[in-house]
Scaffold this motif. Structure first.
Motif, PDB file in Angstrom:
ATOM      1  N   THR A 137      -0.157  -5.969   3.602  1.00 44.90           N
ATOM      2  CA  THR A 137       0.724  -5.569   2.602  1.00 44.90           C
ATOM      3  C   THR A 137       0.024  -6.204   1.478  1.00 44.90           C
ATOM      4  N   LEU A 138       0.042  -5.296   0.274  1.00 43.36           N
ATOM      5  CA  LEU A 138      -0.714  -5.826  -0.976  1.00 43.36           C
ATOM      6  C   LEU A 138       0.341  -5.995  -2.227  1.00 43.36           C
ATOM      7  N   ASN A 143       1.978 -13.660 -13.618  1.00 48.10           N
ATOM      8  CA  ASN A 143       2.647 -15.162 -13.673  1.00 48.10           C
ATOM      9  C   ASN A 143       3.219 -15.555 -12.632  1.00 48.10           C
ATOM     10  N   GLY A 144       2.621 -15.410 -11.404  1.00 45.58           N
ATOM     11  CA  GLY A 144       3.153 -15.845 -10.228  1.00 45.58           C
ATOM     12  C   GLY A 144       4.351 -15.348  -9.767  1.00 45.58           C
ATOM     13  N   LYS A 145       4.796 -14.027 -10.072  1.00 49.28           N
ATOM     14  CA  LYS A 145       5.724 -13.219  -9.600  1.00 49.28           C
ATOM     15  C   LYS A 145       5.242 -11.734  -9.130  1.00 49.28           C
ATOM     16  N   ILE A 146       5.790 -11.493  -8.105  1.00 49.98           N
ATOM     17  CA  ILE A 146       5.454 -10.120  -7.628  1.00 49.98           C
ATOM     18  C   ILE A 146       6.256  -9.077  -8.371  1.00 49.98           C
ATOM     19  N   ILE A 147       5.415  -8.303  -8.918  1.00 50.01           N
ATOM     20  CA  ILE A 147       6.210  -7.071  -9.779  1.00 50.01           C
ATOM     21  C   ILE A 147       6.132  -5.607  -8.915  1.00 50.01           C
ATOM     22  N   PRO A 151       1.249   0.496  -2.251  1.00 47.29           N
ATOM     23  CA  PRO A 151       1.123   1.158  -0.719  1.00 47.29           C
ATOM     24  C   PRO A 151      -0.299   0.860  -0.171  1.00 47.29           C
ATOM     25  N   ARG A 152      -0.251   0.499   0.931  1.00 45.23           N
ATOM     26  CA  ARG A 152      -1.771   0.176   1.468  1.00 45.23           C
ATOM     27  C   ARG A 152      -2.361   1.388   2.146  1.00 45.23           C
ATOM     28  N   GLU A 153      -1.788   2.568   2.306  1.00 48.54           N
ATOM     29  CA  GLU A 153      -2.411   3.642   2.954  1.00 48.54           C
ATOM     30  C   GLU A 153      -3.735   4.104   2.239  1.00 48.54           C
ATOM     31  N   SER A 154      -3.725   3.815   1.169  1.00 43.54           N
ATOM     32  CA  SER A 154      -4.663   4.557   0.254  1.00 43.54           C
ATOM     33  C   SER A 154      -5.921   3.336  -0.375  1.00 43.54           C
ATOM     34  N   ILE A 155      -5.811   2.226   0.216  1.00 39.57           N
ATOM     35  CA  ILE A 155      -6.417   1.087  -0.211  1.00 39.57           C
ATOM     36  C   ILE A 155      -7.394   0.718   0.638  1.00 39.57           C
ATOM     37  N   PHE A 156      -8.640   0.627   0.265  1.00 35.17           N
ATOM     38  CA  PHE A 156      -9.858   0.282   1.095  1.00 35.17           C
ATOM     39  C   PHE A 156     -10.330  -1.022   0.368  1.00 35.17           C
TER      40      PHE A 156
END
Length: 224
Positions: A137-138, A143-147, A151-156
């Motif tokens: 999961t990406l 600044n150290g906070k998740i914004i 979606p990882r389906e299209s991430i390579f």
């Protein structure tokens, strides 16, 4: 598979500072051979490989002592300041219409992946890269906070080798230099020219040795 022979460029002029060794990481020992020797052996398993052009630093004190330095299918070339500079210099020695560029510190590339990538010579107009689908999961962080969760389906994850028409890669790398654009891999330079690059999904164990932890993992892989 098309029978076109393909030269391979191995940029090996870096020092690998993150590995924290007293020698460049490509000369680290795995088993009874250097990382560079293992990488060369893995690449030569592909029957379509012609010559391997290895770009090394002018200050390199190790290459000439390796048995592969006497291999007639190995061409030694001068490296540059950055990886992309080394690739550009090595391309001057390429004599084949297509070229693969592979990280010298990826000794576990599998021959099946090499063959699959080379098969793109018959179908791709530009080139293709080995890539691995992300299994994590990406998170996008500021600044150290998740914004955002991406979606990882299209991430390579982009791996090497990366295969291109030689003239296109030369043009792309020269364009990046002239435009003063820093590139992270050869595909990104080609993308800057507006080309779409294909991917070939490859094995996840085609790891790049960058840190001491990677080297420890590589030693475990050799034992398996």
């Amino acid at each position: 598979m098309e029978s076109t022979k393909i030269d391979v460029v191995l940029p090996a002029a870096g020092v690998g500072k993150r590995m924290h060794l007293n020698i460049p990481k490509q000369y680290a020992i795995l088993g009874d051979k250097t990382v560079l020797e293992l990488t060369v052996e893995a690449v030569f398993k592909c029957p379509l490989v012609n010559n391997i052009i290895i770009g090394i630093s002018r200050e390199d004190e190790y290459f000439n002592d390796l048995p592969l330095a006497d291999n007639p299918r190995i061409i030694k070339a001068n490296g540059g300041k950055e990886r992309s500079d080394t690739v550009r210099l090595c391309l001057e020695h390429v004599v084949t219409p297509w070229v693969m560029v592979h990280d010298a510190a990826r000794p576990f590339v599998h021959v099946d992946d090499l063959n699959s990538l080379c098969s793109k010579v018959g179908s791709s107009e530009v080139g293709a890269i080995l890539a691995c689908r992300s299994s994590d999961t990406l998170k996008q962080v500021v600044n150290g906070k998740i914004i955002k969760t991406v979606p990882r389906e299209s991430i390579f994850r982009a791996y090497t080798p990366q295969l291109f028409k030689t003239d296109i890669l030369k043009k792309a790398l020269n364009h990046a230099v002239e435009s003063n654009i820093s590139i992270t891999d050869d595909a990104s330079a080609v993308e800057l020219l507006g080309y779409s690059v294909d991917i070939v999904e490859g094995r996840a164990d085609n790891i790049k040795l960058t840190t001491p932890e990677d080297l420890a993992m590589a030693r475990r892989l050799l034992e398996d």
